[in-house]
Design an enzyme around this catalytic site. Structure first.
Site, mmCIF file in Angstrom:
data_model
loop_
_atom_site.group_PDB
_atom_site.id
_atom_site.type_symbol
_atom_site.label_atom_id
_atom_site.label_comp_id
_atom_site.label_asym_id
_atom_site.label_seq_id
_atom_site.Cartn_x
_atom_site.Cartn_y
_atom_site.Cartn_z
ATOM 1 N N LYS A 1 0.853 -1.199 0.000
ATOM 2 C CA LYS A 1 0.000 0.000 0.000
ATOM 3 C C LYS A 1 0.883 1.240 0.000
ATOM 4 O O LYS A 1 1.895 1.290 0.720
ATOM 5 C CB LYS A 1 -0.896 -0.026 1.242
ATOM 6 N N SER B 1 -9.818 2.441 3.024
ATOM 7 C CA SER B 1 -8.900 3.146 2.170
ATOM 8 C C SER B 1 -7.952 2.230 1.399
ATOM 9 O O SER B 1 -7.295 2.672 0.463
ATOM 10 C CB SER B 1 -8.083 4.153 2.982
ATOM 11 N N SER C 1 -10.283 0.187 7.273
ATOM 12 C CA SER C 1 -9.702 0.243 5.934
ATOM 13 C C SER C 1 -9.038 -1.006 5.395
ATOM 14 O O SER C 1 -8.613 -0.998 4.246
ATOM 15 C CB SER C 1 -8.698 1.404 5.868
#
Lengths: 95, 480, 475
Positions: B74, B149, B173
């Site tokens: 990420k 997210s 998330s």
């Protein structure tokens, strides 16, 4: 708590964010919408609860006092927006 | 190759069915063909060079379990020499001069980094529509959101363009995109994985975790990611067990709690059906189901949406155009530098949360907002403590609905309200998982499993047993 | 109209740890810009603070030295504001629960009286970097070497009533932090910075509005700044105006204070507990360990000098005001030196010579052993006190040891009574008029005779014996 345009401008400045005059109404309305959600906190009876700053009950670990970092000024300044004579540069500040 | 789990790929590499370079190139090809926009940066050269190194290590028997396995990282984790953007224009030009601890740990295993995945800007969002680099599409239905997210990471694993992706979870998330994309996601206990080098959103809530197809894969990766880090003061000095050891334990007699508050109005009936069917599956395994109450759950939303913005309003002050990141053109004076760099560099949702946080911490409001929210946090934590005296794990939905249409939720508050089932877990610092549990209108639905502090072994065991008896986790989107 | 001045001081003392308070970068002074600013100091995305244990111990040493309450679980808080030398956009400090609570310290006023000044609190925080405005015309240059250096902010109660009292307090704290080895006290390098909160009020009234004075880097300027500010405030109030609560910079060239263009218009720091740090737990064992390691504090030492060594309060105060001076003096005593004589020489000739050469006592060309030897030669009558001053000068210039100089210069005191007597007989014989005047009652002439004897003996005659024999012969 309801924010008026003046308050919105103050908060924006505190956070160093620009809110254009044309956007102030909308920003205020958005923020007020969100804040009405938060205001529900006021209705909750928290009694004598302690505020919880961390989920884990731990104390701060202490680090031995010794120099462990080398000079990486060159690498760090390579990615900086503006440098000169080994310094980070910003527009002149008057104190 | 891409339909193999990590566990299977590990065997494949060992048996020389394929090399890490072949595996890596295969994934890189799939990534370049994909239109999901799951990646912000694809690091082909680095990946192939890491794969080459991995193959060498495997050949000379100097490898560890995860050597040669590719992954997607990420874009919130700092990677030395590689762009680290946190999904924001503010860091679009930021080449990190150092590695996050998690990055270091995965490098130490000689894993192969395929690229940095797309995400909601600074981890603020539940749909991956808040990214400077464009939204990510849900591989199950490209007109829908993947969740956020960690939307890019979830989409990548779901679409089989990476076997594992790292994620972070502050209010859901990891779990929510895992649920919306039909994969397995684990948010461990707060303090289990180091936060050093993980760009901070809300420091007392943020936690990294693995996103994989199976619980077994998650266990293998958690072994590598977890551990004490002296560079992180909030990192727990607790030993890391072998999370793959307890996976096959019998669940007979497991006490499962279903929170009353999680099954009330607002929960989509299709989602509810899937969740209840999963619970029945557990009953067949010998688990005992009972109702528990988490009376303060509903307060999680205002508590979270005060605590997180307060912490992030301060965490994001460092983005000022002075030492790195975006700087506006020709700043006239210092104020101009700050105002324009920040206003031009941050997206709308980020600015909103900064302003909310700034307001809530400002003079006169601290007690009513921040302090009050932290007290509510205590209450929520106590609810869980009480519940865990009666049950071993708590189960429920992850999200009130399955994936929704891109662009359909414009109102921030509506978006916030959908976090209802995940926020409490972060506020209490507990570990939580989402595992694929079925479909509603052909869209994936996840089952949330919540455990007491440090119960990751139990959670993975509970998840794994479900995945032995069902095959939801084996489903993949149409074109895979 | 009697105005009363009320002063409180905020002292920022840089702690002399090797590394920074929250990172492992070096704190050494004077390095090339930004070479001692690591990722944590620069506030890169994702970096985190870890607390330096020595900084904690130093704060505790201070707390114990001023008999303060110690908070067993203190909290670090963020002080949020924007400034280019503050990399994270917040300073990690302590707000509601500082590590050191209420304490006090005694100061000695000019009158000789003692006064107790309360210390409200002392807390740990990180220093900011430096902004340099004259390196470029259009830019301000930022050096972050200093960012992250540990500071102990010591806040006094508003107990001081004059600039002199404030200076006495500041000096006392300055001496103390050096004594307990937590700060090098170098005001030129910025290791010890004093800000003064000054207000005035009419006797019996509540506190007036205060102004905060900054940019004061010496005790002399501290006194001047406070005095000029008090005048300014009184002028305003006497004309019916009111004092504005603000920060003012002291201009030492113009001797005035000026309102500072504020760093941030709205001073709302939005303090909240830093979520990257946990409460700092202080155990009783740690406190005991630190207490044991504390050196004898200046106040204790001073009392010991008075009680055990018989020194005057004044002498004891001067000798204990600087740790190195006290140590030098005590080394002499340990070797058996006479306390009063040692005190006189250290505070007198040695101090004067050091000042003239701009040296610190640690760099003195005459060691404590050598000075001890010198005064031993006075007490054993080898030389007189007056001659000793000449020997001192030669020692200072490196001309040899005490005995070598005495030998070489032939400075040995004349103590042979018959030799002295014979000189005295000559002087009396050669000055009959003065002898007569003396016998007639002009006792002041004794000095004349002594002078003549000294001249004849090239200053070597033992003054005591000269006086004694002269008195016998002239009576």
């Amino acid at each position: 708590m309801s924010l008026d345009n003046k308050k919105v401008k103050e908060i924006a400045y505190l956070a160093r964010l620009n809110v254009q005059d044309s956007e102030i109404e909308q920003t205020a309305s958005e923020l007020n919408n969100i804040l009405s959600l938060m205001d529900k906190l006021g209705d909750i009876d928290t009694g004598d609860s302690e505020p919880m700053a961390h989920p884990l009950k731990m104390s701060q670990r202490l680090r031995e006092d010794k120099v462990s970092e080398e000079d990486m000024s060159k690498e760090f300044q390579e990615i900086a927006p503006k440098t000169g004579k080994g310094h980070f540069l910003v527009p002149t500040v008057i104190e | 190759m891409h339909n193999l789990t990590i566990a299977e790929q590990i065997k494949g590499l060992k048996n020389k069915d394929f090399s890490s370079q072949e595996l890596t190139q295969h994934y890189l090809n799939r990534i370049h063909d994909s239109k999901l926009n799951a990646f912000i940066s694809v690091t082909d050269d680095i990946a192939l060079s890491q794969a080459k190194e991995a193959d060498k290590k495997i050949a000379s028997n100097e490898s560890s379990i995860l050597t040669g396995i590719p992954y997607a990282h990420k874009d919130i984790f700092c990677t030395q020499g590689v762009k680290t953007s946190a999904g924001s224009k503010m860091l679009d030009s930021f080449i990190s001069p150092y590695d996050a601890t998690v990055t270091k740990k995965l490098n130490h295993e000689n894993m192969v980094m395929l690229g940095k995945t797309n995400m909601d800007e600074f981890a603020m969002g539940s749909s991956n529509e808040n990214s400077y680099f464009g939204p990510v599409q849900n591989p199950w239905d490209v007109s829908k959101v993947p969740g956020g997210s960690s939307g890019g990471s979830a989409a990548a694993v779901a679409a089989r363009i990476s076997p594992f992706a790292s994620g972070t979870d502050t209010g859901g998330s990891i779990r929510q995109p895992a649920s919306l994309c039909g994969i397995t996601g684990l948010k461990p206990t707060y303090g289990r994985i180091s936060r050093y080098g993980m760009i901070a959103y809300a420091s007392s809530l943020d936690q990294a975790g693995p996103m994989t197809r199976t619980a077994e894969d998650a266990a293998i990766v958690l072994n590598a990611m977890a551990g004490f880090d002296p560079n992180d003061s909030t990192s727990a000095n607790k030993s890391v067990p072998d999370y793959t050891q307890g996976l096959t334990n019998n669940l007979d007699g497991l006490k499962i709690g279903l929170p009353t508050e999680y099954f009330s109005e607002g929960l989509d009936s299709g989602v509810e059906k899937v969740v209840m069917q999963s619970i029945k599956e557990y009953e067949l395994m010998g688990a005992k189901i009972q109702e528990v109450s988490l009376p303060n759950s509903v307060h999680a939303i205002p508590a979270y949406y005060i605590v997180a913005p307060c912490e992030c309003s301060s965490n994001l002050s460092r983005f000022d155009g002075v030492r790195y990141g975006y700087r506006c053109e020709d700043p006239k004076d210092l104020n101009d530098l700050y105002l324009r760099s920040r206003s031009e560099g941050f997206g709308e949702e980020v600015k909103r949360r900064i302003m909310i946080g700034t307001y809530a911490l400002s003079a006169g409001y601290y007690d009513a907002y921040y302090l009050k929210a932290q007290k509510v946090r205590q209450l929520i934590s106590e609810d869980f403590k009480k519940a865990f005296k009666k049950v071993d794990v708590i189960m429920g939905p992850v999200s009130p609905t399955a994936a929704f249409d891109l662009g359909s939720v414009k109102d921030p508050v509506s978006m916030y309200l959908a976090d209802i089932y995940t926020l409490s877990v972060n506020l209490a610092g507990l570990p939580g998982m989402s595992i694929p549990a079925g479909f509603s209108n052909q869209l994936p639905v996840g089952l949330q499993i919540i455990g007491n502090h440090w119960s990751e072994e139990l959670l993975l065991n509970v998840a794994h047993q479900f995945q032995i008896r069902t095959d939801w986790h084996n489903h993949s989107p149409a074109d895979c | 109209m009697t105005w009363e001045t009320v002063i409180g001081l905020e002292i920022h003392s840089q702690l002399r740890t090797k590394s920074k308070i929250f990172s492992g970068a070096s704190t050494a002074f004077g390095s090339e810009p930004n070479t001692q600013a690591c990722a944590v100091d620069l506030g890169f995305p994702g970096v985190l603070p870890v607390l330096n244990e020595e900084a904690v111990k130093m704060a505790l040493r201070f707390g114990l030295s001023v008999n303060a309450d110690i908070n067993k679980n203190s909290i670090f808080a963020r002080k949020n504001y924007f400034y280019p030398d503050l990399p994270k956009g917040y300073q990690i400090s302590q707000f509601e629960i500082p590590i050191v609570g209420n304490g006090s310290i005694d100061i000695t006023l000019d009158s000789g009286e003692n006064k107790t000044v309360g210390i409200t609190r002392a807390h740990l925080e990180e220093d900011a970097g430096k902004s340099i405005h004259d390196l470029y015309d259009d830019f301000t240059a930022i050096d972050l070497n200093r960012a992250g250096t540990p500071l102990l902010e010591i806040v006094s109660e508003p107990d001081m009533r004059s600039a002199k009292e404030a200076v006495a307090y500041a000096k006392k704290i300055h001496a103390l932090v050096q004594y307990i080895d937590i700060c090098d006290g170098n005001m030129q390098e910025g290791s010890f910075r004093c800000d003064a909160n000054v207000s005035v009020r009419k006797q019996g009234e509540g506190l007036g509005t205060r102004a905060e004075l900054k940019n004061i880097n010496s005790f002399k300027f501290l006194e001047k700044a406070i005095n000029i500010e008090v005048e300014r405030q009184i002028d305003i109030l006497e004309e019916g105006g009111s004092v504005v609560q603000e920060t003012r910079l002291y201009d030492s060239i113009k001797n005035e204070t000026r309102s500072m263009r504020s760093k941030e218009e709205a001073n709302d720091y939005r303090y909240f507990p830093d979520p990257d740090l946990l409460p700092v737990a202080i155990s009783d064992e740690l406190l005991l360990e630190i207490k044991k390691e504390l050196p004898e504090l200046p106040t204790e030492k001073k009392l010991r000098f008075v009680d055990t060594l018989g020194l005057s309060h004044y002498d004891a105060e001067v000798l204990t005001s600087q740790k190195e001076v006290a140590e030098y003096f005590e080394e002499m005593i340990q070797q058996g030196a006479d306390a009063k004589l040692s005190a006189n020489w250290v505070m007198g000739d040695l101090s004067a010579a050091l000042n003239k050469s701009q040296l610190e006592i640690l760099d003195s060309p005459i060691t404590s052993e050598e000075l001890f030897q010198l005064i031993s030669r006075i007490t054993d009558n080898t030389i007189s006190g007056k001659i000793a001053k000449d020997v001192f000068k030669l020692m200072w210039e490196g001309k040899g040891s005490v005995d070598e100089i005495i030998e070489k210069q032939g400075l040995k005191q004349m103590t042979d009574s018959s030799a002295i007597e014979s000189i005295i007989d000559d002087v009396i014989a050669n000055n009959p008029d003065q002898v007569q005047q003396f016998k007639d009652g002009n006792s002041k002439l004794l000095g004349f005779f002594v002078g003549q004897v000294m001249k004849a003996s090239q200053g070597k005659a033992n003054p005591k014996q000269v006086n004694q024999i002269l008195n016998e012969k002239l009576s």
